[in-house]
Design an enzyme around this catalytic site. Structure first.
Site, PDB file in Angstrom:
ATOM      1  N   ASP A  92      16.296  53.777  45.894  1.00 10.45           N
ATOM      2  CA  ASP A  92      16.153  54.070  44.473  1.00 10.45           C
ATOM      3  C   ASP A  92      16.773  52.964  43.640  1.00 10.45           C
ATOM      4  O   ASP A  92      17.507  52.105  44.141  1.00 10.45           O
ATOM      5  CB  ASP A  92      16.836  55.402  44.140  1.00 10.45           C
ATOM      6  CG  ASP A  92      16.093  56.599  44.726  1.00 10.45           C
ATOM      7  OD1 ASP A  92      14.875  56.476  44.965  1.00 10.45           O
ATOM      8  OD2 ASP A  92      16.741  57.638  44.946  1.00 10.45           O
ATOM      9  N   TYR A 139      23.944  55.020  56.193  1.00 12.64           N
ATOM     10  CA  TYR A 139      24.301  54.816  54.788  1.00 12.64           C
ATOM     11  C   TYR A 139      25.803  54.999  54.607  1.00 12.64           C
ATOM     12  O   TYR A 139      26.460  55.689  55.388  1.00 12.64           O
ATOM     13  CB  TYR A 139      23.581  55.826  53.890  1.00 12.64           C
ATOM     14  CG  TYR A 139      22.135  55.532  53.601  1.00 12.64           C
ATOM     15  CD1 TYR A 139      21.759  54.819  52.461  1.00 12.64           C
ATOM     16  CD2 TYR A 139      21.129  55.990  54.446  1.00 12.64           C
ATOM     17  CE1 TYR A 139      20.434  54.567  52.179  1.00 12.64           C
ATOM     18  CE2 TYR A 139      19.787  55.739  54.177  1.00 12.64           C
ATOM     19  CZ  TYR A 139      19.451  55.026  53.033  1.00 12.64           C
ATOM     20  OH  TYR A 139      18.122  54.778  52.763  1.00 12.64           O
TER      21      TYR A 139
END
Length: 255
Positions: free
Chosen positions: A55, A116
């Site tokens: 994003d 992540y």
């Protein structure tokens, strides 16, 4: 007769100035900029396929793409091409290496594990702006880790996914989910075979509600089983999120 060769590029980028990875109309993205520079270096139209999508504002310390080029002896020119790409790319995108692969190798579908990190700090620090999320109060790490352990008991994470995404399944296998203290803050580490859109940021937001005492760790069972995004916590800002590792069975990691 043209010879088509496929390559992986391992890249990293600071996502602050970009509207995510994937090419979009009327917005500057990492993929758009990388494609333009590849076209210039190889003097042909080059289209990349990324290992996933990020994003707007999300960073990556390791991200892979694949692309095809014709009539280029890449192994011989590898370092020269690498240098040319990095000279042309803006400061916030870098190519670490170029790797020849088989013609059917796929940066997205062949990845077996992705990792992540979400980074949080507590003291005002101008050098962490856009690179970490500042919180005023410290959450309870112990209870957040108790809740994090629950994630590994489930496969369907619809409750942490953006709605109306074009995926066949919301099932993911989480291999690790843990918070750790750092000298300058806290970091959430999570690894899985795949992730849904907005999934990590939604998980972090939910766990922080647990850490602030707004819900019990056991509430995650009901949230996950509901498969309803409205039951989970608010997504945290993009600035603290990093894609840090992508694994393939045929590429040796340099992390």
């Amino acid at each position: 007769m043209n010879t088509i060769r496929r390559y992986f590029a391992e890249i990293c980028f600071k996502g602050t100035q970009y509207h995510g990875w994937q090419v979009q109309p009327n917005a500057v993205t990492v993929q758009q900029v990388l494609n333009q520079m590849l076209n210039t270096v190889f003097r042909q139209t080059v289209e990349t396929v990324g290992c996933g999508r990020t994003d707007a504002g999300v960073h990556a310390t390791q991200f892979y793409v694949h692309f095809d080029v014709s009539d280029v002896d890449m192994p011989f020119e590898e370092q020269r091409s690498l240098n040319s790409l990095n000279a042309l790319l803006p400061y916030d995108i870098a190519v670490k290496r170029l790797i020849p692969v088989k013609p059917d190798a796929h940066a997205r579908f062949d990845a077996t594990l992705r990792s992540y990190e979400y980074r949080i700090h507590f003291e005002k620090d101008p050098f962490k702006k856009d690179l970490s999320w500042q919180l005023r109060d410290r959450p309870d790490i112990a209870v957040m880790n108790k809740a994090s352990a629950i994630l590994q008991q489930y496969r369907d994470f619809s409750c942490f996914s953006k709605s109306n995404t074009q995926v066949f399944t919301n099932n993911c296998m989480i291999k690790e989910a843990v918070w750790r203290e750092q000298a300058d803050g806290i970091v959430f580490y999570i690894s899985a075979d795949r992730f849904l859109r907005n999934m990590v940021r939604a998980i972090v937001g939910t766990l922080l509600e647990v850490g602030r005492g707004e819900m019990a760790p056991e509430a995650l069972h009901d949230i996950i089983m509901s498969k309803d995004r409205s039951n989970a916590g608010t997504s945290v800002p993009a600035c603290g999120l990093y894609l840090t590792a992508v694994h393939y069975p045929y590429i040796e990691s340099q992390n």
